[in-house]
Design an enzyme around this catalytic site. Structure first.
Site, short mmCIF file in Angstrom:
data_model
loop_
_atom_site.label_atom_id
_atom_site.label_comp_id
_atom_site.label_asym_id
_atom_site.label_seq_id
_atom_site.Cartn_x
_atom_site.Cartn_y
_atom_site.Cartn_z
N PRO A 124 0.79 -1.22 0.00
CG PRO A 124 -0.21 -1.17 2.08
CD PRO A 124 0.49 -2.09 1.15
CG ASN A 125 -0.20 4.35 1.27
OD1 ASN A 125 -1.16 4.91 0.74
ND2 ASN A 125 -0.24 3.81 2.46
NE ARG A 182 0.75 13.71 -2.19
CZ ARG A 182 0.53 14.06 -3.46
NH1 ARG A 182 1.55 14.20 -4.28
NH2 ARG A 182 -0.70 14.27 -3.90
CE1 TYR A 238 9.16 5.00 2.70
CE2 TYR A 238 7.68 6.90 2.71
CZ TYR A 238 8.12 5.71 3.29
OH TYR A 238 7.53 5.23 4.42
CG HIS A 259 5.55 -2.77 10.08
ND1 HIS A 259 6.86 -3.16 10.06
CD2 HIS A 259 5.46 -1.69 9.24
CE1 HIS A 259 7.55 -2.34 9.27
NE2 HIS A 259 6.72 -1.44 8.76
CG ASP A 302 -0.41 -17.66 7.29
OD1 ASP A 302 0.61 -17.88 7.96
OD2 ASP A 302 -1.55 -17.54 7.79
CD GLU A 306 10.93 -7.90 5.34
OE1 GLU A 306 11.23 -9.06 5.75
OE2 GLU A 306 10.52 -7.01 6.09
CG HIS A 332 11.38 -2.59 4.53
ND1 HIS A 332 10.03 -2.55 4.37
CD2 HIS A 332 11.66 -3.79 5.10
CE1 HIS A 332 9.50 -3.66 4.83
NE2 HIS A 332 10.47 -4.44 5.27
CB ILE A 333 12.36 2.65 0.12
CG1 ILE A 333 11.76 1.85 -1.05
CG2 ILE A 333 13.05 3.93 -0.36
CD1 ILE A 333 10.52 2.47 -1.65
CB SER A 334 12.71 4.25 4.97
OG SER A 334 11.73 3.36 5.50
NE ARG A 369 7.37 3.86 10.03
CZ ARG A 369 6.26 4.02 9.31
NH1 ARG A 369 5.87 3.10 8.46
NH2 ARG A 369 5.54 5.13 9.42
O1 CA2 Z 1 10.64 1.81 3.75
C1 CA2 Z 1 9.79 1.13 3.16
O2 CA2 Z 1 9.93 0.74 2.00
C2 CA2 Z 1 8.46 0.82 3.85
O3 CA2 Z 1 8.10 -0.52 3.51
C3 CA2 Z 1 7.45 1.81 3.29
C4 CA2 Z 1 6.08 1.75 3.97
C5 CA2 Z 1 6.22 1.79 5.49
O4 CA2 Z 1 4.95 1.61 6.10
C6 CA2 Z 1 7.18 0.73 5.99
O5 CA2 Z 1 7.29 0.85 7.40
C7 CA2 Z 1 8.55 0.91 5.36
C8 CA2 Z 1 5.23 2.92 3.50
C9 CA2 Z 1 5.03 2.98 2.04
C10 CA2 Z 1 4.50 4.34 1.71
O6 CA2 Z 1 5.03 4.67 0.46
C11 CA2 Z 1 5.02 5.98 0.11
C12 CA2 Z 1 5.90 6.32 -0.88
C13 CA2 Z 1 5.96 7.62 -1.30
C14 CA2 Z 1 5.14 8.57 -0.74
C15 CA2 Z 1 4.26 8.22 0.25
C16 CA2 Z 1 4.18 6.90 0.68
#
Ligand code: CA2
Length: 145
Positions: A11-12, A19, A24, A81, A88, A99, A101-103, A112
């Site tokens: 999601p997102n 954004r 990110y 999380h 599953d 896996e 994660h960008i951040s 997180r």
């Molecule tokens: O760091 C990551 O890739 C995350 O998986 C990103 C998730 C966050 O909930 C995880 O804890 C870490 C959030 C994705 C939201 O993506 C956006 C990207 C650009 C602008 C807004 C949201």
């Protein structure tokens, strides 16, 4: 036959590059798809990137990967999380799972720091920006080569 790697995003992540660039970065998910396709081609791997804002959508993509993919690279977004359903589904997949994660989730809020997906993942990349997808793909090429 050319092996396919599914690159799944939660999601997102459709908003990537549009954004919160301070967290990110500026690259979009389309940039990620293009960069991974080009890198995959160097290793003779095909990549197929998908994104869903729905938990069940991601579960269904993992089921599809069972038939079509040799490996999965997954950034489950916030479902990382919370989702036992995604864990599953990944447990039914036989190939390597990475896996991404960008951040750096470990530098952020404590909620997180726990990942259900890590219980299945063969490796985790966190904090390497969108380059993490390519680093995971390089490792995939070594494992599947
Ligand atoms: O760091 C990551 O890739 C995350 O998986 C990103 C998730 C966050 O909930 C995880 O804890 C870490 C959030 C994705 C939201 O993506 C956006 C990207 C650009 C602008 C807004 C949201």
């Amino acid at each position: 036959m050319t092996k396919t790697i599914y690159i799944l995003n939660g999601p997102n992540l459709n908003l990537l590059g549009k954004r919160q660039p301070e967290i990110y970065g500026h690259d979009t998910l389309e940039d990620v798809a293009k960069n991974c396709a080009a890198l995959g081609a160097e290793f003779g791997l095909e990549t197929d990137l998908h994104q869903s804002n729905f938990e069940g959508g991601i579960v269904e993509l993992i089921h599809e990967a069972r038939e079509k993919a040799a490996g999965i690279i997954i950034n489950p977004g916030a479902y990382t999380h919370t989702s036992v359903a995604i864990l599953d589904a990944l447990n039914t997949f036989e190939g390597p799972v990475f896996e991404v994660h960008i951040s750096n989730v470990h530098k952020r809020e404590s909620f997180r720091h726990h990942s259900y997906v890590s219980l299945r993942a063969d490796g985790v990349m966190a904090g390497f920006g969108v380059q993490g997808y390519e680093l995971a793909l390089r490792r995939m090429a070594v494992l599947l080569g």
